[in-house]
Motif scaffolding. Sequence first.
Motif, PDB file in Angstrom:
ATOM      1  N   ALA A   1      46.906  35.882  42.680  1.00 50.23           N
ATOM      2  CA  ALA A   1      46.896  36.161  44.117  1.00 50.23           C
ATOM      3  C   ALA A   1      45.880  37.247  44.448  1.00 50.23           C
ATOM      4  CB  ALA A   1      48.288  36.589  44.571  1.00 50.23           C
TER       5      ALA A   1
ATOM      6  N   ASP B   1      42.509  35.671  44.473  1.00 53.86           N
ATOM      7  CA  ASP B   1      42.323  34.844  45.665  1.00 53.86           C
ATOM      8  C   ASP B   1      41.987  35.694  46.889  1.00 53.86           C
ATOM      9  OD1 ASP B   1      42.726  32.511  44.296  1.00 53.86           O
ATOM     10  OD2 ASP B   1      44.834  32.299  44.860  1.00 53.86           O
ATOM     11  N   LEU B   2      42.671  36.834  47.029  1.00 53.99           N
ATOM     12  CA  LEU B   2      42.375  37.707  48.166  1.00 53.99           C
ATOM     13  C   LEU B   2      40.944  38.225  48.098  1.00 53.99           C
ATOM     14  CD1 LEU B   2      45.524  39.968  48.823  1.00 53.99           C
ATOM     15  CD2 LEU B   2      44.690  38.043  50.152  1.00 53.99           C
TER      16      LEU B   2
ATOM     17  N   HIS C   1      40.274  34.210  50.378  1.00 56.02           N
ATOM     18  CA  HIS C   1      41.297  33.258  50.804  1.00 56.02           C
ATOM     19  C   HIS C   1      42.159  33.886  51.908  1.00 56.02           C
ATOM     20  CE1 HIS C   1      41.213  30.555  46.962  1.00 56.02           C
ATOM     21  NE2 HIS C   1      40.005  30.988  47.313  1.00 56.02           N
TER      22      HIS C   1
ATOM     23  N   THR D   1      48.051  33.313  51.066  1.00 55.98           N
ATOM     24  CA  THR D   1      48.033  33.709  49.661  1.00 55.98           C
ATOM     25  C   THR D   1      49.332  34.417  49.288  1.00 55.98           C
ATOM     26  OG1 THR D   1      45.618  33.939  49.655  1.00 55.98           O
ATOM     27  CG2 THR D   1      46.832  35.120  47.935  1.00 55.98           C
TER      28      THR D   1
ATOM     29  N   ARG E   1      52.315  31.959  49.349  1.00 54.46           N
ATOM     30  CA  ARG E   1      52.338  31.134  48.136  1.00 54.46           C
ATOM     31  C   ARG E   1      52.861  31.943  46.945  1.00 54.46           C
ATOM     32  NH1 ARG E   1      47.519  29.742  48.269  1.00 54.46           N
ATOM     33  NH2 ARG E   1      46.620  31.178  46.742  1.00 54.46           N
TER      34      ARG E   1
END
Length: 306
Positions: free
Chosen positions: A283, A286-287, A291, A296, A299
């Motif tokens: 995560a 992703d940040l 994203h 994020t 999820r």
Amino acid sequence: MLIRVLAAFSGHPFLAELALRDWAEEHGINRAELTRLSGEEVTPESLEPLLAPSLFGGGGVIVDLSGVKPGKELMELLAGAQAPALVLDTTAPPTRAKVYEAHGELIRSPNPQRPGDVLGWLVPYAKKQGLKLEKDAASYLADVFGTDLTGIAGELNKLKFLPAGTRLDAETVQEVVGRERAGDSFAMLDAATAGRPALALEQLGRLLRGGEDPFRLLGAVVWQYSLIARCVGLLADSGGQVSEGAAASRLGAKPYPVKKALAVARRLDEAKIRRHLARIAGADLDLKRGHDPARTLQRLMIELSR
């Protein structure tokens, strides 16, 4: 008659201001007639003429030292005041406290910081305002406003306009205030690891709607999970028989977060904590890749609930 008085007020800014108001009234001092100085206005040059009575018997000042570091000259002027000098000094370190007490008086007000302290102030304060707050309503206000006592007082003023006899429970007060309870990141993780994704997402939503920055929130999750992982290790080493106090001592952490971390850790084992840490790392990546932050984190909460 010459009034010579120095009085300082420390503690929470809101409570110190109230104490100043009450003290002035008790001593027959009209605050509206006093010049108020704050910030860059607080200088020896601006203060000196206000500390001597005028030809018509006036004079006097309210000095707000918030964000100001008064020097020796300024403190000597206050000590020798010939007219009312009311000083808001919320921190009042020992050196300044000695000046106030030697040449006047220092009125210390509480400075509630913990939820229990805020509640301890709120309930009797509301009662003085003629409001009979129910316990859940008081807890709601303390949760939403924290140590913003000025904000709480403002909402209590609104409640005075409700029809007489209105039950002041949490639901009624929330309708007037119009603010949602703050989320709790530990409660969010607790719900996720308990396999309750809906509750975890609800806590996440509150945090985000309350203005919590997603990157800071994930940073808090990383810190909390590092503590949880260490608690998992302690539990494994002790056969699950470690107390909150012993865990806090061994981890060198404060008791409250350790208590919360232990509650989550008791549901996990080494294999599961490794999977969770890998998901948190994903995560975080992703940040950083840009994203959508809310998606994020949503999820992530679902993944931690599995």
